[in-house]
Design an enzyme around this catalytic site. Structure first.
Site, PDB file in Angstrom:
ATOM      1  N   GLY A 276       0.832  -1.188   0.000  1.00  0.00           N
ATOM      2  CA  GLY A 276       0.000   0.000   0.000  1.00  0.00           C
ATOM      3  C   GLY A 276       0.865   1.236   0.000  1.00  0.00           C
ATOM      4  O   GLY A 276       2.003   1.208   0.445  1.00  0.00           O
ATOM      5  N   ASP A 277       0.320   2.332  -0.519  1.00  0.00           N
ATOM      6  CA  ASP A 277       1.055   3.588  -0.490  1.00  0.00           C
ATOM      7  C   ASP A 277       0.268   4.637   0.286  1.00  0.00           C
ATOM      8  O   ASP A 277      -0.775   4.357   0.869  1.00  0.00           O
ATOM      9  CB  ASP A 277       1.408   4.063  -1.900  1.00  0.00           C
ATOM     10  CG  ASP A 277       0.203   4.428  -2.736  1.00  0.00           C
ATOM     11  OD1 ASP A 277      -0.906   4.583  -2.195  1.00  0.00           O
ATOM     12  OD2 ASP A 277       0.368   4.579  -3.952  1.00  0.00           O
ATOM     13  N   HIS A 278       0.743   5.868   0.283  1.00  0.00           N
ATOM     14  CA  HIS A 278       0.143   6.937   1.086  1.00  0.00           C
ATOM     15  C   HIS A 278      -1.232   7.342   0.593  1.00  0.00           C
ATOM     16  O   HIS A 278      -1.974   7.992   1.312  1.00  0.00           O
ATOM     17  CB  HIS A 278       1.045   8.167   1.073  1.00  0.00           C
ATOM     18  CG  HIS A 278       2.415   7.858   1.568  1.00  0.00           C
ATOM     19  ND1 HIS A 278       2.663   7.541   2.879  1.00  0.00           N
ATOM     20  CD2 HIS A 278       3.601   7.788   0.936  1.00  0.00           C
ATOM     21  CE1 HIS A 278       3.948   7.301   3.027  1.00  0.00           C
ATOM     22  NE2 HIS A 278       4.535   7.450   1.868  1.00  0.00           N
TER      23      HIS A 278
END
Length: 91
Positions: free
Chosen positions: A34-36
């Protein structure tokens, strides 16, 4: 230029270099990540990089990002965005 084990020279200005090999047809599962922004990639098989040697300059800088409690890095991204964008939205 400095040289390490093997035929590939290292650029002298590099802080660090991982030297190794990618064996043909060897893959391992990686993910999901996952990313921001809330995007999650699914798990997929990727080639494996086998580290055989780590070369580094004397007193090398090792850049890193620290995530975890009490504040994660996305807090600072949001804080900066608020500072940059708040003049556009006066109260």
């Amino acid at each position: 230029m400095a040289s390490g084990p093997g035929p590939h020279p290292l650029i002298a200005s590099a802080e660090l270099a991982l030297i190794g090999r990618v064996p043909p047809r060897v893959r391992r599962p990686e993910g999901p990540f996952g990313d921001h922004y809330g995007y999650y990639s699914l798990q997929h098989d990727y080639p494996v990089f086998e580290v055989e040697w780590l070369a580094h300059r004397r007193d090398a800088l090792f850049p890193a990002t620290v995530v975890g409690k009490p504040r994660q890095e996305d807090f600072f991204i949001g804080d900066l965005l608020q500072e940059l964008l708040s003049p556009l939205f006066p109260w």
